[in-house]
Write a protein that holds these residues in place. Structure first.
Motif, PDB file in Angstrom:
ATOM      1  N   ARG A   1      -6.078  -4.926   7.725  1.00  0.00           N
ATOM      2  CA  ARG A   1      -6.536  -6.233   7.262  1.00  0.00           C
ATOM      3  C   ARG A   1      -5.572  -7.358   7.619  1.00  0.00           C
ATOM      4  NH1 ARG A   1     -10.930  -6.812   4.742  1.00  0.00           N
ATOM      5  NH2 ARG A   1     -10.317  -8.912   4.060  1.00  0.00           N
TER       6      ARG A   1
ATOM      7  N   ARG B   1      -4.642  -8.289  -4.052  1.00  0.00           N
ATOM      8  CA  ARG B   1      -5.695  -8.725  -3.129  1.00  0.00           C
ATOM      9  C   ARG B   1      -5.060  -9.185  -1.819  1.00  0.00           C
ATOM     10  NH1 ARG B   1     -10.859  -9.995  -5.134  1.00  0.00           N
ATOM     11  NH2 ARG B   1     -11.096  -9.406  -7.330  1.00  0.00           N
TER      12      ARG B   1
ATOM     13  N   GLN C   1      -5.985   1.730  -1.869  1.00  0.00           N
ATOM     14  CA  GLN C   1      -6.035   1.777  -0.409  1.00  0.00           C
ATOM     15  C   GLN C   1      -4.673   2.198   0.151  1.00  0.00           C
ATOM     16  OE1 GLN C   1      -8.784   1.084   1.613  1.00  0.00           O
ATOM     17  NE2 GLN C   1      -9.893   1.117  -0.333  1.00  0.00           N
TER      18      GLN C   1
ATOM     19  N   GLY D   1       0.774  -1.231   0.000  1.00  0.00           N
ATOM     20  CA  GLY D   1       0.000   0.000   0.000  1.00  0.00           C
ATOM     21  C   GLY D   1       0.799   1.272   0.000  1.00  0.00           C
TER      22      GLY D   1
ATOM     23  N   PHE E   1      -3.974  -1.776   4.634  1.00  0.00           N
ATOM     24  CA  PHE E   1      -3.324  -3.092   4.578  1.00  0.00           C
ATOM     25  C   PHE E   1      -3.028  -3.589   5.989  1.00  0.00           C
ATOM     26  CE2 PHE E   1      -2.909  -1.673   0.315  1.00  0.00           C
ATOM     27  CZ  PHE E   1      -2.598  -2.754  -0.493  1.00  0.00           C
TER      28      PHE E   1
ATOM     29  N   MET F   1      -7.441  -4.342  -3.025  1.00  0.00           N
ATOM     30  CA  MET F   1      -6.837  -3.253  -2.255  1.00  0.00           C
ATOM     31  C   MET F   1      -6.434  -2.068  -3.130  1.00  0.00           C
ATOM     32  SD  MET F   1      -7.094  -4.516   0.745  1.00  0.00           S
ATOM     33  CE  MET F   1      -6.153  -3.354   1.729  1.00  0.00           C
TER      34      MET F   1
END
Length: 619
Positions: free
Chosen positions: A438, A421, A430, A411, A435, A427
């Motif tokens: 998640r 992904r 983002q 990210g 990141f 993602m």
């Protein structure tokens, strides 16, 4: 006095005074002497308190947060003019609560203005940020001086004194008590804030924003909040100033006063809360003395005070680059020593644990990921997957595009094309904090730590997203149970990584190899499902590499997916389950260590076709 936690120094027979004891003694002495001090001294001390209230906000903004502002005097003017206008308006005549409504009005206007200015100004960096603060500082100054309903350059007279429970605070001796009480309350609250989860995030704003984002910190929002906090402290100072002087005009809110306030924070020690008080006292007393001495020596025909004051500031800044407070702390270290704070004994529930995906689950997937910088293709349609319970190594010669790929799948950078992904979630677009939220943790090729903070504080920053309490809870010390749990988790990861003996050591004093291990511990504190390690073995000795390998094997067994970029081929070949090889931004091989070692393209890329025994230690 200082929010940092230091290791205790053995008492060698000399008297030991803790900073907290010394602070309480100084406050008690000031309180006992207040009623006996001459009126002029009380007036000067009141002014010092007002200046220090602004300077402590600048310490937070500039010294801790890394944002330079020359325009704080304008926010002081906002607080002063708001209460002066309200209290002298015909509609508020005779209102006992008018000053308090004026305070609320000043804070509301300052909050709105500071948030709006911060949203625009704080996007700038380098020299553009302080230049912008000069621009809006001057704009607000002239705006206040050219509004007819605010009295223009003449100002507003007849501001009523504060009345508390029927007691009039019309004199500096009476209102000075309130000024210093507000200042001490602000110092206590800000000390608590810095000694918290949110405080660690604030400290990371200065020089560590990329790292902080990867730990889950919304750095843009924290910068604006810090800017607003400093503005609100300035507005409170302005409100107290208006009711102390009983008169306001634009002169005290000019840009040169804003520069003096910044000097107070810098001269005292921009990274230290009590440095603001020291700087405010020093500059205020120095100005008073110069106004008395210089006219007698040089006559009254010129404004020599400004010239001499400027020269003295140059000398101080040259000799004491970090401010006077750190120097004072070093000189008094023999008698005043910080005492180590033991691990918090607050009874608390452990942090919530993340349920890791089943072994073999695809955690991270990159499909045709491409990154272009103008005409340069750094990564060309790279495809790769990382599964739970495996170590996947990414190798290649220097310049192959490994770090660029790392930044895209974490990210930091967006791919030019392709899809990333994480946990089956797209993602695209983002930020790196998403990141982290998640379940991704990472280290960096070039170590990114808060060098002057302890190993414990650095590692605890990695658990930022595992806490919830905000700024207000931290200021009021309502976050102690959560803070104890976060620090306990940080200590556990430090012990796990073999750094237990260095828990209170400043990170910058460690060797490069151990700093890399601190980064791994910090990433683990966030309890990730995906761990990205950028050259983790660089700088480690043989036994340290073996310990790191054992740790990664343990993490793999627990179900983590680990993606490693590393140049030490022996380390990689003995650890990785799968290897992806890059050359000039393209994948040239993927497979097990044995398959990669036997691949002619890999041998050609590394050694120009030389004997494969040179590639790694595994057969």
């Amino acid at each position: 006095m200082n929010s940092s936690v230091s290791a205790a120094v053995p008492d060698e027979g000399r008297p030991l005074v803790t900073p907290r004891t010394l602070t309480l003694v100084a406050i008690a002495a000031l309180a006992l002497a207040w009623g006996w001090l001459p009126d002029f001294t009380v007036a000067v001390l009141s002014n010092i308190g007002l200046y220090a209230l602004v300077a402590v906000g600048l310490v937070m903004l500039t010294g801790v947060g890394g944002m330079t502002s020359f325009g704080q005097a304008a926010f002081v003017g906002m607080g002063a003019y708001a209460t002066a206008w309200l209290c002298t308006s015909p509609m508020a005549a005779g209102w006992a609560l008018a000053p308090w409504i004026g305070l609320a009005l000043g804070l509301a206007l300052t909050f709105a203005l500071a948030w709006a200015l911060g949203a625009v100004t704080l996007k700038l960096s380098g020299h553009y940020l302080p230049l912008c603060t000069i621009a809006w500082g001057l704009s607000l100054y002239f705006l206040l001086g050219n509004m007819a309903f605010l009295g223009g350059q003449t100002g507003i007279t007849g501001v009523p004194p504060l009345v508390v429970f029927g007691l009039s605070l019309a004199t500096p001796r009476a209102l000075g008590v309130v000024i210093w009480a507000v200042l001490l309350l602000a110092l206590w609250a800000l000390h608590n804030l810095l000694d918290s989860r949110e405080g660690r995030a604030i400290r990371a704003l200065k020089g560590g924003r990329l790292m902080a984002e990867s730990m889950g910190v919304d750095t843009a929002r924290h910068r604006i909040k810090l800017f607003v906090l400093a503005a609100l402290l300035a507005a409170v100072s302005g409100w107290l100033y208006a009711h102390l002087q009983r008169f306001v005009n634009p002169t005290p809110f000019h840009l040169n006063i804003g520069i003096e306030m910044l000097f107070m924070a810098v001269v005292g020690g921009a990274g230290h809360l009590w440095g603001a008080v020291l700087g405010a006292a020093l500059i205020t007393l120095l100005k008073e003395k110069l106004q008395d001495v210089l006219p007698a020596l040089l006559g009254t025909s010129g404004n020599f005070e400004v010239v001499v004051f400027g020269l003295l500031m140059l000398v101080v800044l040259q000799r004491f680059a970090d401010g006077l407070w750190p120097t004072l702390a070093r000189v008094t270290r023999r008698w005043v020593r910080p005492v180590a704070v033991p691990a918090a004994a607050v009874a608390t529930a452990p942090l919530e644990q993340r349920a890791l995906p089943a072994k073999g689950t695809v955690l991270l997937q990159a499909d045709a990921v491409t990154k272009r910088f103008g005409g340069l293709v750094a990564n060309d349609a790279i495809a790769m997957t990382l599964n739970a319970g495996e170590v996947h190594a990414l190798i290649g010669p220097n310049g192959a595009g490994k770090s660029t790929f790392f930044n895209m799948v974490s990210g930091v950078d967006d791919p030019t094309s392709g899809d990333v992904r994480l946990m089956a979630q797209p993602m695209a677009g983002q930020p790196s904090r998403a990141f982290a939220a998640r379940g991704m943790g990472r280290t960096f090729q070039h170590v990114r730590l808060l060098g002057q903070r302890s190993v414990l504080e650095n590692v605890a920053l990695g658990a930022h997203l595992r806490g919830q309490r905000g700024w207000l809870a931290a200021m009021l010390r309502l976050d102690r149970a959560e803070e104890a749990a976060l620090l306990a988790e940080a200590r556990r990861q430090i012990e796990r990584c073999g750094l237990g003996a260095h828990v209170d050591t400043p990170a910058a004093s460690l060797s490069l190899g151990r700093q890399r291990v601190v980064e791994i511990a910090r990433a683990l504190a966030g309890q990730p499902a995906v761990l990205l390690l950028d050259e983790p073995a660089a700088g480690l000795r043989h036994l340290e590499k073996r310990a790191l390998s054992d740790l990664l094997i343990q993490l793999r067994a627990e179900g983590l997916g680990i993606l490693v970029v590393e140049h030490d081929m022996e380390f990689v070949m003995n650890l990785a389950d799968r290897i992806t090889v890059l050359e000039f931004g393209r994948v040239i091989a993927t497979g097990t260590p044995a398959e990669v070692q036997a691949n002619p393209k890999v041998l050609e890329a590394y050694l120009g076709g030389a004997d494969d025994e040179l590639l790694g230690g595994a057969p």
